[in-house]
Every structure is written in C-alpha cells, then in structure tokens.
Design a protein around this motif. Structure first.
Motif, PDB file in Angstrom:
ATOM      1  N   TRP B 397       2.026  13.981 -14.571  1.00 38.89           N
ATOM      2  CA  TRP B 397       0.861  14.110 -13.692  1.00 38.89           C
ATOM      3  C   TRP B 397      -0.201  13.090 -14.056  1.00 38.89           C
ATOM      4  N   ILE B 398      -0.463  12.952 -15.361  1.00 37.95           N
ATOM      5  CA  ILE B 398      -1.489  11.997 -15.778  1.00 37.95           C
ATOM      6  C   ILE B 398      -1.107  10.601 -15.302  1.00 37.95           C
ATOM      7  N   LEU B 399       0.164  10.257 -15.544  1.00 39.10           N
ATOM      8  CA  LEU B 399       0.591   8.919 -15.154  1.00 39.10           C
ATOM      9  C   LEU B 399       0.567   8.754 -13.645  1.00 39.10           C
ATOM     10  N   GLN B 400       0.900   9.795 -12.968  1.00 41.76           N
ATOM     11  CA  GLN B 400       0.886   9.693 -11.505  1.00 41.76           C
ATOM     12  C   GLN B 400      -0.537   9.405 -11.009  1.00 41.76           C
ATOM     13  N   CYS B 401      -1.497  10.087 -11.619  1.00 41.73           N
ATOM     14  CA  CYS B 401      -2.891   9.830 -11.247  1.00 41.73           C
ATOM     15  C   CYS B 401      -3.289   8.408 -11.597  1.00 41.73           C
ATOM     16  N   LEU B 410      -2.248  -3.526 -14.111  1.00 41.52           N
ATOM     17  CA  LEU B 410      -2.553  -2.355 -14.927  1.00 41.52           C
ATOM     18  C   LEU B 410      -1.270  -1.646 -15.336  1.00 41.52           C
ATOM     19  N   LEU B 411      -0.364  -1.518 -14.373  1.00 38.55           N
ATOM     20  CA  LEU B 411       0.895  -0.837 -14.671  1.00 38.55           C
ATOM     21  C   LEU B 411       1.644  -1.592 -15.766  1.00 38.55           C
ATOM     22  N   THR B 412       1.654  -2.900 -15.636  1.00 41.85           N
ATOM     23  CA  THR B 412       2.358  -3.684 -16.644  1.00 41.85           C
ATOM     24  C   THR B 412       1.722  -3.473 -18.011  1.00 41.85           C
ATOM     25  N   GLU B 413       0.393  -3.442 -18.024  1.00 46.40           N
ATOM     26  CA  GLU B 413      -0.294  -3.262 -19.294  1.00 46.40           C
ATOM     27  C   GLU B 413       0.052  -1.900 -19.905  1.00 46.40           C
ATOM     28  N   MET B 414       0.040  -0.883 -19.034  1.00 45.78           N
ATOM     29  CA  MET B 414       0.363   0.464 -19.514  1.00 45.78           C
ATOM     30  C   MET B 414       1.748   0.488 -20.132  1.00 45.78           C
ATOM     31  N   ASN B 429       9.897   8.122 -20.022  1.00 46.79           N
ATOM     32  CA  ASN B 429      10.369   9.025 -18.975  1.00 46.79           C
ATOM     33  C   ASN B 429       9.294   9.232 -17.915  1.00 46.79           C
ATOM     34  N   SER B 430       8.084   9.486 -18.377  1.00 44.54           N
ATOM     35  CA  SER B 430       7.016   9.730 -17.420  1.00 44.54           C
ATOM     36  C   SER B 430       6.661   8.468 -16.649  1.00 44.54           C
ATOM     37  N   VAL B 431       6.734   7.339 -17.327  1.00 45.81           N
ATOM     38  CA  VAL B 431       6.457   6.075 -16.629  1.00 45.81           C
ATOM     39  C   VAL B 431       7.428   5.927 -15.464  1.00 45.81           C
TER      40      VAL B 431
END
Lengths: 297, 963
Positions: B397-401, B410-414, B429-431
């Motif tokens: 959920w956190i990642l989805q938000c 940003l996604l790449t950085e994460m 897994n969540s990513v």
C-alpha cells in the motif's frame, strides 16, 4: 413553571485579557411571565491556595492564614425588580476587566494546590416561596504577551550510566547512550515542546520513552513554605525497542487550563518541569529532568 | 331443432384466390387456409388456436445458440454489477467518511480511478490473514464515574469530569476478553463499531473517543501475529467511522448561516467550530500512549482543514516522524500504511510525506531482523517467511501510494535504494506489486536477477515470482527477452516444493505464457503443472487455481482444434475430479466454444473432446440437479450439437445423433433438439434429391423417421411428444414415407387421452386447454393431406381424433370440445372438394384416392351432421343464466363456419344459419361491430356469381342492439 437562566459570552473560546471588556448576554427563558426582585451579575477572580496533606502537620499554624486571594470583584444589577415577560429574554451586559487596586490579573490555572479561577455569576432574586435562581460560568483569562527574556536556545543532553545521579549500584546498570536536544526550555505556552532524541546504543531493549510534564507549586511566605511537584501528564514518545540511530521526535502540547506562564508572586509560585523518562526492558527507570520556563508570547 | 343435412359449399380455390387478388382488400388472404374460419367471425380462443398451424414442410428448430437472456446478462447482470459496485469507491456503499473524502478528491482529479482503492484491498487482507488461535481483547473502559473528586474544588466540574474520564482509561475497570475465536473477535470489533456510533448518536462524545482510543490501543498488541493485518483492517474501519463523524459534526457547525463550499478555507470557519476542533486536538494530544495517539490523530487529519491552511501538511510530517518511535516494525509499518492511506484520501498532492514514510521505512528496515522480533517469533512459533508476508499488504500500500503517478526518475531511485538494502526480498516484492506494470515489465530481466540473489531463508521466492508474473500479465516486456524470462522464471517455479505454493505461482505465469507464446510452450507448462499436482492428489486442494488456469488459457485459444491438439489439455482436465468443479470447468469451455466457434465442424479431435466434455456435464445431472442448472447444461450441449456438421455425409450425421442420444439421454431439451436435427436431416436429404428419393435415400429418410419414432416416447413432456409426433409425421409425409407418417399420427392420437388437464408452466399450474386446442387445430390442418390407410375405414384418422376428443375428460363448463367440433367442420368441408387447397408433391391425398366419390362425400356429410348435432345440443344446455354469453359466442362461430363452408342454397342449412344468427343476437352479447362487418361481408359475397342466394339471407338477418 420552568425558568432557565443562562450566560452566553460573546467569545466562543471564552478567553479574555486584562483591560478588555467581558461582554455577552444573559438569557432568561420562561414559559409564563415571571415576577422577580432583581437580577444581578457578579464577577470574581480568586486564587485558592491549599496545602498538601504532608505539609499540613508542619505548618498547621500557617495553614489558617492561607485564604483565597481576591484578584477582581465587581457586582451590578442588571434588571430592577419587576416582571420578565413569557418567552426568551436576552439582556446584554458588559464588564470591564480591571484588577483590584495594585493587583495583577494572573492567568487562569487549574492545579492541585494552586487554582486561579475567574467566574461570572448571575443571580435572580425571587419573592417568597420561590427559589432564587443562579448560574455561574467560568471564563479564561490570559495574561498579556510577555517579551521572552532570552532567545530560545537548544538544550543538548546526553544520557549514559555515568551521568546518572541517585544510583545505588552503578555496576548493575546496562550500558546505553541516549542523545538528544530540546529546541528550547523557555517555551511559548501555545507552542508545543519540541526536540529530538536518538538512542545511539543500548544493551538492554527499551520498553518505553515518555515525556512527563510536572508542575511545581509553592505556597507560603517568609515564615515557611510548602513546595510540591505533581504530574500533569505523561506522553509516550517511543514504544518498544526503537530503531537505534534513528532520531525520534520529542513533541508535547501544553494542555490548556493545567498550564500557565511560569508565575512567581509573593504568596505562591507555579513552575513547570519536564522529565524524559526511559524505561528499559529490565524495568530500569532513567529520568532526565529539565526545568521549563513558560511564557505567553 | 331437427337434424340438419350438411352440404359443403363447392369451392374453386383458384378463382377465389384470383378474386382476392383482384379485390386487393385489406384482409390478407395470402395464407388462406381451409381450416381457417373467417377471422371476422372468429372468437378469441379460436384465433389463439390458429397461430400454431404450419405447413407440412417446416421443421423448426427449438433452441438457438445463445438465448437472448443469457447473452444479455453476459457478466453484467444487475446483481454482479451491484456486487462490483460495493468494491469500487465511486459508489456510496461503505459508510466510512474516509471513503467520502476520497470521492471528493477524485472530483478534483487528484486520485483517479486507476488508483486501486483501499476498499478493494480490505476484503483480500481479511480473507488472507486468518488464524485459528485464540485472541483476546483488552479494554480498560472506565466504568461510570464514582470516584471521589480531587482535593481542589475550584476546578470547573465539567472539565474535571472529562479529564478524569480520559484518565480513567488507564485506571478504570479493566475488561479483558480472553479466548475469542477469530469470528468472535470480528464480531466484538463490530460491536464496538456499533457502540461507537450509538455513543456518538446519543451525544456521548467522550465515550466515543474512549472506544476509539481503546480500539487503536489493540493495534500495539502483536500477540497472534498472523492475524495482525486483519486486525488492522477491522480497527481502521472504526477509526474511519470516527474520523468521519467528527469531521461531519464540525462541518455542520459551520453550516450556520449557510453551508461551506466544497473547497473552503480556514478563514471561512466560525469560531465555535474552530474551538470544538481545537478541543478535539487538545484532547487527543493528551492521550498517554503513542500508538493510540498516532492513530486517532491520523483519523482526524482531515479536521485540520478547519484550523489552518497548511495544517494537514504539518500534521502529516509530524505524524510521519512520530512513527519512528514505534519499536515493533510490524506495528510501525501498518501505522505508516494507515497514515499514507489517510494522506492519500485527504491530501493526495502531498507526496513528500509519502516519500518520507517510505524512506523512514527503509531506514528502520533492519529492525525486522532485529533481536526482539526474533524472540517474539520464537515465542509465537511463527516462521520467518510467514512473518515476512505479513508485511506485504502494508508495504504494497505504501509503495502504491508512493508510486502513484510518480515520475520514472523517482521510481528508479526508490528501486536503487531497495537494491542497496540487504534482505530486500520483501521490498522487492512490494516494488513489483505496486509499481506500474510497464515499469516492471521493461526491467523484468533485472528483476529476475535480483530475485535470484535473494536470501533463501527469507521471503518466499515463489511469491516474488508470483508478483513478477502478475506485472507481466498486464504489461509486455521487450520482445527479445520474453523467452528467456519465461525460461528463467519457470526454472525457479518448477523447483518450488509445496504444491500449494507452486500452483499459486504457476497459475499467474500461465497468463504470460498464453499471451506471448504458442501452444507448444503452453503445453509444456500444463505438463509441468500436471507433474507437480498429481502426486498425493495435490490437485484436490488447488481447484480454484487450476480452474483459473483453464480460464486464462481459453481466451487465447479460440481455435479449438489447436486447443485440443495440445497433448496435455485433456489430461489437465482430468485433474478436476470433484464433480462440481469439473462441471464448472466444462461449462466454461463450452461457453467459449459456443461463443467463438464460427463454422460447423467435423474435426474428429474437436468432436471427441467436446463430446467427452459434454458427457461430463450431462453425467453430473442427477435427481437433485436444479431445473435451471439442467437448462443451462442443455443449452450448452445443444450449442455443441448445432456446431456439428458432416456436410453431405448424412449417414455419419445420423449416426452422430444416435451416439448423442445415447450419451445425453437424461437431458430432455437435448433429446428434443436431436429429434429436430434428425428431422432437418431428412428434409435436407429431400432438398438435395429435389424431392425424388433414390432407393438409398428413401431408406435413409425412413431411418430418420425410425430414429424419431423410437426417440419421442422417451420424452416426459406430453406436449413435446405431441408436437414432435406431428412434426415428424409431417416430415415423413413430405418424404413419401406414408406408413411412417401414419404411425406418427396414430401415435399422436393415441396419446391424446394422456394430456393432463393442468400442466405446470414456470412453476405455476395452468390449464392445458389452450395448448391442447392449438395442437388439435394444427393436427387437423395436417390431416387434409394424409391419405386414408387402405386397410382402415374412410377418414379413420379424423374419426379417431374426434372419438378421442369425445372421450377426453374435459374440464367442467368448458366449450373446448365443441370448439374442436366447429374446427373440424372446415376440414371436412375442405376434404369434400374436388381438388384440395394444398397437397404434398408425390403424395396422393384423398382427392385422388376417392376422386370425389359420392359415397365418400356422403360419409363426410354424415360426419358433419353428427358434429353439428353435437354442437346444437351443447348450445341448448347453455341456454341458462351464465351460459348465455358463451352460447352467443359459440352460435356465432358456428354461423361463421356455415357461412364460409356450408352450402347455404340448401334451405335447412340456410334456416339453421339464420337461427344461429338470431340466437347469437338474442341476448345482446354480440359485438355489434363484428356483426356489422359480417353483414357487409355477406352482402359483398352476394354480388358474386353463384352467391346470389346470400342476398335473401341478408334480409333475414337483423342487427339487434343491446337495448
């Protein structure tokens, strides 16, 4: 026959300052026309002092001398004896808030041994065989903004077994290092107490970290005095074995009514302190005390 | 009345036909029919009875491929729509105000519909995280106030009580509920939710707050850790309710004098509302414990709107930092998830705090493997892999938000940050789960690499591959990498040990395989699944997944010859050994077949396979099967039969029908359909031979007739039998199989007495009379062309029918019998003509057999007279009270019949007609309009040649008004 008497202050938060006018309306609702012998309003500001039971024995003689200090008192007749018509009657009123003589209006404060309270009371006298009606309403008094004497400066702290006092067996203590700072110990009463705390390391898991807000009330005069510290509230800022090296915010809102700007008078004193309490899993309790100076800005 | 003598009117159909055309009148004579009484004189029931009459050559097919109802309901019937609605946030189903908040935000287009709402996750979490262990609820609710007041009396009483009540939460009476089962626990929480609403409704705000605080306190308790995610869901529901109540209340306080606009600012809020709002915040700020304070404040996040413009932003940041104080990583991560959720609902534009939450999560990630967690797990006997999966919903959920409409950078950085952490399988897994599928798909190869590097002991790898497969089934990886991705993934999947884990993962990858590869790869995958699931009958526990595999394959293989040529497909089906599931699967296959098969087929592979599948469906029918179920099965099987065609190889087709009859003997609609198919086959043969059967084809159509003849008796529905006998008789007649036709018709007549007086239609008992009349009329019209049997008497079928009608036990007070008699008159009149209205090519009707022999005519007339006699007798009995109306109708019908078919030059008939007219008008129940039109018709007819006698009748027929 049902009558109700109500005082409605103009300000929703009921907060007033010295020199302002306390205004509002008196609401009388009655089903039938009502005979009365006058309606009056009185305003009173009192400081009540009380001694804690443990002090009573020592200062018994002194005890009797502790009587309420009147800060303000005024009275006026709002309606002359006569009749109130049936239905809802609203009578506006206004009081100037002026201290008696050379006294100052202290800020409203509800404590254990010291209470500063302002009330507005309305009385309706009625003929024989009918009960007099009365209604009272408390309002808050905030003192005028004070100039902070010192610019707020952060207070650093670092707690290790070595820095502790009152330790019986220093050897049995586990090793730990807790660092942090409070952003200021001279705090505006309307702003929260803030700071940070880092558990750098700890041998034993931490159970809880709490902020304890304490009031220190002193009553008395030159002959002697009673000083008592009691807890106002306790706020947990960390629960369980927190992550080491990660800063945890220190944040506490000063509760209304139970705190006021630090007050020092000839008869009594109200001061505040904060304790950072660290409870370890083996039930060791570590406390670090910081005196606070509260001001209204 | 004296007995009448019948004389049929001579008809010259040709010239009448011509006459009609010349006239060009409004009446449609093109379907003129000897048995059709003149419609203007017809009464209602007879008109109804006409509709069914068909010519002898038609063979109608009874059911169509997809009935309009089921096609209309295709996946979107109102019920399932309704169910779907409850899942989406756009419809006001859930009462939680958070939901409302979200709706409002959507209007501002900050959270679009592409954001998977919490409500859809809820159910999933609740069903996934369950426990059989005993739970406990610890509530320290203060009992009613009875404590001595504090030393000082100066404190305002009200304020003090409130504060004490708050304090009381710690000191008051403790209510501990131990040993609750999961369901009891859920019920308890629901009770609390209810009492929260009640307390609020009865203005006990402090009690409401207490309940909320106590509930959120439960979230810091991690005993029975497997249940924690579900507990989180339940309790945050309560928090949502509470947040909504408070917000709405403050909003209504602002509504005076006029409601606030949707996007109000703090300046527009009045002082009272602000004061109330502040009071709430002060109250919450004094909650002692960290976790409840955090949750309750988060629940009221939205209320910051009333106080200051950037209040929400500041509070979010503060709360985000506050979570660092929660030591238990699981509790912390769920608190973060809640904060993100509330943040997304209230202020989706504030991305910073979302990111901050995620980075804080990374910073404290090592806590998960910390010592205190290990101790706790040891105590509760929970394995690390299971423990780690508890994090998934929250981190997802956190990642989805975070990832929602986030820039690629940003996604790449994460992702890079996640990579750097050790033991990052959980995050990985969540990513994969939360980031855009396209993002994951383009980096699929990288992900596979990362998954391989993960620690074996930690997060289960099959879950990682399942997440990856999930992304890949919605977005396509680069074409060149697809095969290697599949190979790499399957290499791992095939090694997954537990069959349950294996099938969960494999099921997801089937989609990817079907999407990008051919039947060869799919076949391999199926083979692998079979290999894994067969030992120890592991498939028994995995029916839903196996079923979903089938459902994923079907949309990609519309060509059934390809589908069935997959060697492993049928063996795969064999794994469905539980009847109900097996039938479900068969049904879904058949549905796809019917929907997508365009042309009829004779492919033996398809036929064999589908026959097998249909047989499976058929065999599931038993005494307990519901009618609806039977109907839907029959529909599917009929759809299949319709798609079978052997082209010109009629014999093969017939033998297929024989086989099908044997296979599907329990489903009546299928049997009926087969009979129709065979009849159609016979007619098709006739068409091919252009009506001239060779020896061989003649034998073939007789075989068809034989098929029908022996099949029909097995049906239970009497009207199906009757109609099919008639239809098959007509088909036999058309194919010059006289004796067969005779047999069919005789059979039909012989079962007439079995017709029950009431039949059940859609569960209701209805009189069978209308159906019966309809059938008899239909039957009569066929009898015109049926030649008499040489060994039987004249008109023996007609007589036989009439005898049956006479002996049948009609309902009391019914005119049905008489109506049949009246209907028979036109038939008899038509039979006495020199040349018949219609004949069947190559079949000699009675016209040629008897050639208008006077004896034959006399026989007919005698029959007619008997019938008229019967009708007149019946009319007499109707003379009394209630019968009058019916008498009038019947008399008028008979009059019409005489007018159309009788020879009115005959005085007696003439007189009878006039009497009937008068009888029908005697009580004034006749419809005047009909009478007038009838009179006009007679006058019109009288002007024609040979019809002048009608003119003096008109003078004798008078209209009688009701008065």
């Amino acid at each position: 026959m049902s009558v109700s008497l109500d005082i409605r202050l103009k300000r929703a938060n009921k907060v007033y300052h010295e020199g302002e006018r306390l205004s509002g309306v008196l609401v009388i609702s009655t089903r039938d026309a009502l005979q009365h012998q006058g309606v009056s309003l009185s305003l009173e500001g009192l400081v009540n002092l009380q001694l804690s039971s443990k002090s009573v024995g020592v200062f018994e003689a002194f005890y009797n001398s502790v009587k309420p200090i009147q800060l303000v008192s005024s009275n006026m007749e709002v309606v002359k004896p006569g009749k109130v018509p049936a239905g809802r009657t609203e009578i506006p009123f206004e009081f100037p808030l002026q201290a008696k003589g050379s006294k100052v209006l202290y800020e409203t404060y509800h404590g254990v041994f010291v209470n500063i309270q302002y009330t507005l009371r309305c009385d309706m006298r009625r003929p024989l065989l009918a009960k007099d009606l009365s209604k009272s309403c408390e309002f808050m008094l905030h003192c005028q903004p004070q100039k902070p004497k010192l610019p707020p400066s952060p207070v650093e702290f670092s707690i290790t077994p070595e820095t502790l006092q009152n330790v019986k067996e220093r050897t049995s203590l586990p090793k730990f290092l807790i660092k942090g700072h409070l952003d200021a110990t001279s705090c505006a009463i309307t702003r929260p107490l803030t700071g940070e705390l880092v558990v750098e390391r700890s041998e034993v898991a931490i159970k809880s970290i709490e902020l304890q807000l304490v009031r220190v009330e002193t009553c008395g005069c030159a002959e002697g005095y009673a000083r008592d510290a009691t807890e106002i509230q306790n706020i947990q800022i960390a629960e369980g074995d927190v992550c080491h090296g990660l800063s945890i915010p220190i944040y506490m809102v000063f509760p209304r009514l139970f705190t006021c700007p630090t007050l020092e008078t000839t008869n009594f004193k109200v001061e505040f302190e904060v304790n950072i309490v660290i409870v370890l899993h083996d039930d060791h309790l570590i406390t670090e005390n910081f005196p606070l100076k509260l001001v209204r800005v | 009345m004296a007995s009448v003598q019948w004389h049929s009117r001579g008809r010259k159909y040709e010239s009448e036909w011509q006459g009609c055309h010349l006239e060009g009148s409004a009446v449609e004579f093109s379907d003129y029919h000897p048995l059709k009484a003149i419609t203007v004189t017809d009464s209602k029931s007879r008109r109804g009875g006409r509709k069914g009459s068909t010519s002898s050559t038609s063979s109608s097919s009874s059911s169509v491929a997809l009935d309009p109802l089921s096609s209309m309901l295709d996946g979107t019937d109102p019920l399932s729509l309704f169910a779907a609605a409850s899942e989406t946030p756009t419809l006001p189903h859930s009462i939680s105000a958070g939901e409302l908040g979200r709706k409002r935000q959507e209007k501002e287009e900050e959270v679009g519909l592409d954001f998977e709402p919490w409500s859809s996750k809820r159910g999933e979490i609740l069903s996934r995280f369950t426990t059989t262990e005993k739970l406990s609820i610890n509530l320290f609710m203060g009992s009613d106030k009875s404590k001595a007041s504090s030393p000082s009396s100066a404190v305002s009483e009200k304020v003090r009580t409130r504060l004490e009540e708050l304090d009381d939460l710690e000191e008051g009476s403790q209510r501990e509920l131990l040993n609750l089962s999961q369901q009891e626990y859920v019920n308890r929480i629901e009770e609390l939710n209810q009492s929260l609403k009640e307390a609020w409704g009865s203005d006990q705000k402090v009690k409401a707050l207490k309940i909320v605080i106590q509930c959120s306190k439960l979230l810091s308790d991690t005993s029975v850790i497997q249940f924690y995610p579900s507990k989180f869901v339940l309790i945050t529901d309560i928090l949502d309710t509470f947040g909504g109540l408070v917000y709405d209340r403050i909003l209504t306080m602002c509504a005076d004098p006029h409601p606030l606009p949707e996007s109000f600012s703090a300046d527009e809020v009045n002082d009272t509302a602000k004061e109330t709002c502040l009071n709430w915040f002060f109250k919450i700020a004094s909650i002692r414990e960290l976790v409840p304070r955090l949750y309750v404040e988060a629940a009221l996040l939205k209320c910051n709107r009333f106080l200051a413009k950037c209040g929400i932003q500041e509070t979010l940041q503060r709360l985000t930092a506050m979570i660092r104080g929660i030591g238990d990583p699981l509790v912390a991560v769920y608190a973060r998830a809640y904060l993100c959720r509330v943040g997304m609902e209230v202020a989706p534009h504030l991305k910073d705090s979302l990111n901050k939450n995620f980075f804080d999560l990374l910073a404290s990630f090592r806590q998960i493997h910390g010592e205190s967690v290990q101790n706790q797990l040891g105590l509760q006997r929970v394995e690390i892999p299971i423990y780690l999966t508890l994090y998934s919903p929250a981190i997802h959920w956190i990642l989805q938000c975070v990832a929602y409409r986030a820039p690629e950078v940003l996604l790449t950085e994460m992702m890079d940050r996640c990579k750097k952490l050790g033991n990052n399988a959980l995050l990985l897994n969540s990513v994969m789960w939360a980031f855009r599928a396209e993002f994951v798909a383009t980096r699929a190869t990288d992900f596979i690499g990362m998954i391989k590097d993960c620690d074996e002991a930690g997060f289960p790898k099959h879950l990682l591959f399942a997440s990856l497969g999930r992304s890949l089934s919605c977005a396509d990886p680069p074409e060149s990498e697809r095969l290697s991705i599949l190979n790499e993934a399957w290499k791992v999947i095939t090694k997954v040990r537990g069959p349950r884990d294996y099938i969960n993962c494999a099921e997801i990858w089937v989609e990817f395989t079907c999407r990008h590869f051919t039947k060869r790869e799919v076949n391999t995958v199926l083979a692998d699944i079979i290999k894994h699931m067969t030992p120890d009958r592991a498939f028994e526990d995995a029916y839903p997944q196996l079923q979903s595999v089938i459902n994923k394959i079907l949309p990609y293989f519309h060509d059934f010859s390809v589908l069935f040529s997959m060697e492993k497909f049928l063996p795969f089906l064999d794994m469905f050994q539980k009847d109900s599931v097996r039938v479900e699967v068969c049904k879904s296959i058949m549905e796809v077949f019917i929907r997508h098969q365009q042309e009829a087929t004779r492919d033996p592979v398809i036929l064999n396979a589908l026959l097998h599948i249909c047989k499976t469906m058929h065999d599931s029918v038993n005494a307990l099967t519901l009618d609806d179920e039977k109907r839907s099965l029959a529909l599917l099987i009929n759809g299949f039969i319709r798609m079978v065609s052997f082209g010109r190889d009629f014999e093969q087709q017939l033998s297929f029908c024989v086989e099908a009859r044997a296979t599907f003997c329990n489903l009546e609609p299928v049997i009926i359909h087969l009979i129709h198919t065979v009849n159609q086959l016979a007619m098709e043969t006739r068409r091919v031979m252009k009506g001239n059967h060779s020896r061989k084809t003649a034998a073939f159509v007789r075989a068809c007739a034989a098929y029908s003849f022996i099949t029909i008796p097995s049906l239970t529905s009497i009207f199906s039998r009757l109609n099919l006998y008639l239809l098959s008789g007509q088909v036999a007649l058309a194919n010059q199989c006289l004796s067969q036709a005779d047999a069919f018709l005789k059979a039909a007549v012989s079962i007439l007495p079995e017709v029950p007086r009431t039949i059940s239609i859609e569960g209701k008992q209805r009189s069978s009379e209308p159906f019966f009349l309809e059938f008899i009329n239909n039957f009569l019209s066929t009898l015109l062309v049926v030649p008499d049997h040489p060994e039987q008497g004249v008109l023996y079928l007609v007589r036989g029918l009439l005898n049956m009608v006479q002996d049948y036990t009609w309902e009391d007070n019914s005119d049905a019998k008489v109506r049949v008699y009246i209907s028979a008159l036109p038939l008899l009149a038509a039979m006495s003509q020199e040349s018949y209205l219609y004949t069947i090519p190559k079949v000699d009707s009675n016209e040629t057999l008897y050639g208008g022999d006077p004896k034959f005519i006399a026989e007919i007339n005698k029959l007619c007279e008997t019938l008229i006699g019967q009708v007149l007798d019946h009319l007499k009995t109707l003379g009394r009270d209630e019968g009058v109306r019916r008498q009038c109708g019947l008399a008028f019908s008979l009059f019409g019949c005489l007018l159309a078919h009788g020879d009115l030059r005959n005085n007696k008939l003439n007189q009878l007609a006039v009497n009937l007219w008068n009888l029908s008008h005697k009580h004034g129940f006749c419809e005047t309009r009909t009478s007038v039109r009838t009179l006009e018709y007679i006058k019109h007819q009288a002007q024609l040649a040979d019809m002048s006698h009608l003119s003096d009748i008109t003078t004798r027929l008078s209209l009688q008004s009701r008065a």
